[in-house]
Design an enzyme around this catalytic site. Structure first.
Site, PDB file in Angstrom:
ATOM      1  CG  ASP A 155       2.207   3.343  -2.851  1.00 55.90           C
ATOM      2  OD1 ASP A 155       0.951   2.472  -2.679  1.00 55.90           O
ATOM      3  OD2 ASP A 155       2.497   4.060  -2.183  1.00 55.90           O
ATOM      4  CG  ASP A 190      -3.464   2.249  -3.414  1.00 51.46           C
ATOM      5  OD1 ASP A 190      -3.235   3.302  -2.504  1.00 51.46           O
ATOM      6  OD2 ASP A 190      -4.295   1.913  -4.235  1.00 51.46           O
ATOM      7  CD  GLU A 214      -4.918   3.188   1.687  1.00 49.01           C
ATOM      8  OE1 GLU A 214      -5.108   4.341   1.768  1.00 49.01           O
ATOM      9  OE2 GLU A 214      -4.916   2.703   0.524  1.00 49.01           O
TER      10      GLU A 214
HETATM   11  C1  GLC Z   1      -5.284   4.792  -1.752  1.00 50.02           C
HETATM   12  C2  GLC Z   1      -4.208   5.973  -1.674  1.00 50.02           C
HETATM   13  C3  GLC Z   1      -4.695   7.048  -2.503  1.00 50.02           C
HETATM   14  C4  GLC Z   1      -5.416   6.570  -3.862  1.00 50.02           C
HETATM   15  C5  GLC Z   1      -6.281   5.518  -3.817  1.00 50.02           C
HETATM   16  C6  GLC Z   1      -6.318   4.813  -5.043  1.00 50.02           C
HETATM   17  O1  GLC Z   1      -6.233   5.192  -0.680  1.00 50.02           O
HETATM   18  O2  GLC Z   1      -3.280   6.214  -0.531  1.00 50.02           O
HETATM   19  O3  GLC Z   1      -3.800   8.106  -2.475  1.00 50.02           O
HETATM   20  O4  GLC Z   1      -6.148   7.844  -4.293  1.00 50.02           O
HETATM   21  O5  GLC Z   1      -5.788   4.565  -2.734  1.00 50.02           O
HETATM   22  O6  GLC Z   1      -5.215   4.461  -5.519  1.00 50.02           O
END
Ligand code: GLC
Ligand code: CA
Length: 561
Positions: free
Chosen positions: A98, A198, A253
């Site tokens: 990640d 992320d 993401e």
């Molecule tokens: C993303 C992750 C989540 C986290 C956020 C802040 O949305 O998937 O789990 O809380 O980022 O890093």
């Protein structure tokens, strides 16, 4: 096509804290993952995505990083990581990590220094603002509730998209960007095969930081400020200086990216190999989940997403992750939860256009847990919202109900390995409670049976890997079929003259669909299509129709008649 190996891959997401504890401290760890590599291999996994395992005070379970170069002692050591990489490689599997670079932890050395000395170099790595009259610099609301600003004792306020222990990094600063790129390349050179990236659409800010109007007079949600103009410069640079230098896969993401912006992110020359398309995958539960109408709405979103993503880029496909409740609870009514519905959903998403991701426990049909109080929960988001509800004099019970259904802890309960103590996850006390249903739902029980969901997932991945179908799924076009049939989600994948048809009946009753034919025989007669996979046995062919049972899902080599 070596650069696109990830198109044929099956990815498995591991939330390390909850996967397997190897030393009895109640917390999953890297050695626990290594222990289970054979399990993953047998499941047909090619790539493992490990959620954050870096040094962290664990305010957001590792998504608040205090040292990007070091494994948190809670999860093991850097040597353990090297061993995990080597053992995975031995089995022909890759590992991606990640990448959390929108923010770090307030306990990262950079922030510690920046707090002490407003004039130091590191102070430029963050966003600090001051207001003459005191008070929050603007009215923006963080993703976890409350203001995006937190005040320091010296009167400076710092910016955080998420919790106050996750200060945002200032991407405008070229020195900071170099530090980030150096770190990314360090991991890639170590043998990591890429990253899940992320919250990346938050890295560019509206630098005026002007307050924005809201209808309810409450704070303005920061989630409306994703993909802010100018972000492309940063993302293109990161690609050029890091990802392009390695044969790696990246999956972003990218909240806020939709049809109009997809190309920039995940098109042929996009910033990433693929993104998760949240337009259908992040669906929150609906009251009448598995009604025909709800399935139809879901279907329209899926097909729409497939239409544009397949024209211009590549997709990460998922039903679950560590931020979502379990898919069986999201999409099925309580009395429908079980093998049939779970396997039907699995077929539906697994052969769509994109790379399928399985989230730990999904392959055995793990479900949401029952939450009796906020104390039982761990999630920083749930706790923040609960606090906010109390402050605003709203009913906290509602928050509890909401998070019970949709909260992130549902996906974070320990993996259920067997029916022994703590579901075989730990010898000690688990950090988050084990779901009570582990006696019924666990790996060991399902490994013993050919008709289990786990056995079915193995067949799912096997078909995804079997040529020529692997190429059909990786290279082929996608086209919706049987669209008019209520609560049937069906599509054709076609490549190089071969067609694979996938059809899933999400109705709670049986339903006929058109039959599927294979190629013409030597004599020029139509042949019956070959059933490659079905979750409920081969369907019965009645002339030009098949009768599908409730929640029956089929995959055929052939085309609809
Ligand atoms: C993303 C992750 C989540 C986290 C956020 C802040 O949305 O998937 O789990 O809380 O980022 O890093
Ligand atoms: Ca441990």
């Amino acid at each position: 096509m070596a650069a696109e190996w990830w198109k044929k891959a099956v990815v498995y997401q591991i939330y390390p804290r909850s996967f397997k504890d190897s030393n009895g401290d109640g917390i999953g760890d890297l050695n626990g993952i290594t222990e289970k590599l054979d399990y993953l291999k047998e499941l047909g996994v090619d790539v493992i995505w490990v959620s954050p395992m870096y040094c962290s005070p664990m305010d957001d379970n590792g998504y608040d990083i205090s040292d990007y170069y070091k494994v948190d002692p809670m999860f093991g050591t850097n040597d353990d990581m090297d061993r995990l990489l080597a053992e995975a490689e031995k089995r022909g599997m890759k590992v991606i990590l990640d990448l959390v670079v929108n923010h770090c932890s307030d306990e990262h050395q950079w922030f510690v220094k920046a707090k002490q000395d407003p004039d130091c170099e590191e102070a430029g790595y963050f966003y600090f603002r001051r207001k003459e009259d005191g008070g929050e610099p603007n009215n923006w609301r963080s993703n976890f509730g409350g203001s995006v600003w937190t005040e320091l004792p010296d009167g400076r306020w710092y910016f955080h998209t998420f919790s106050k222990k996750q200060p945002d990094l200032n991407w405008e600063n070229p020195k900071l960007r170099e530090k980030i790129y150096e770190m990314i390349n360090w991991w890639l050179e170590k043998g990591v095969a890429g990253f899940r990236v992320d919250a990346i659409t938050f890295i560019k800010k509206d630098l005026t930081f002007a307050s924005r109007e809201t209808e309810d007079g409450l704070r303005y949600p920061i989630e409306n400020l994703t993909d802010y103009p100018g972000i492309g410069d940063f993302l293109a640079e990161m690609k050029e200086k890091c990802f392009d230098l390695h044969d790696c896969m990246t999956v972003a993401e990218a909240p806020g990216v939709g049809e109009e912006t997809f190309r920039r992110y995940a098109g042929e020359h996009g910033y990433f190999s693929m993104i998760f398309d949240f337009t259908w995958e992040n669906m929150e539960g609906e009251a009448d989940k598995s009604s025909v109408e709800a399935v139809e709405r879901w279907k329209q979103r899926i097909l729409k997403s497939q239409r544009f993503t397949s024209e211009i880029g590549w997709n990460g496909l998922f039903l679950e992750n560590h931020d979502q409740s379990r898919c069986v609870n999201k999409y099925l009514e309580k009395d429908q939860i079980g093998y049939a519905g779970a396997s039907a959903m699995a077929v539906m998403y697994f052969y769509l256009y994109g790379t399928p991701f399985i989230y730990q426990g999904q392959e055995i049909g793990m479900t949401n847990a029952v939450w009796n109080s906020i104390e039982e929960m761990d999630d920083v988001r749930a706790k923040g919202m609960y606090r906010e509800a109390l402050e605003q004099k709203k009913d906290p019970q509602k928050v509890l109900e909401y998070f019970g259904e949709l909260g992130r802890d549902n996906a974070r309960t320990p993996m259920q390995w067997c029916n022994e103590k703590n579901a075989g996850f730990t010898e000690g006390t688990p950090w988050l409670k084990v779901n009570e249903n582990y006696q019924d739902i666990n790996v060991k029980a399902q490994e013993a049976r050919d008709d289990s969901l786990l056995a079915f997932y193995r067949r799912l991945t096997a078909l995804r890997h079997q040529e020529p179908y692997a190429s059909v799924f990786a290279e082929g076009t996608v086209r919706p079929v049987m669209e008019e049939l209520p609560a049937v989600i069906a599509y054709e994948r076609e490549w190089n003259g071969r067609t694979v048809t996938v059809a899933v009946n999400f109705k709670k009753t049986e339903q006929e669909i058109p039959a599927i034919n294979g190629a013409l025989s030597a004599a020029g007669n139509p042949t019956e299509g070959t059933c490659l996979l079905s979750n409920e046995g081969e369907p019965e062919r009645i002339g030009e129709r098949y009768l599908l049972k409730a929640y029956q899902a089929v995959v055929f080599d052939g085309k609809m008649v």
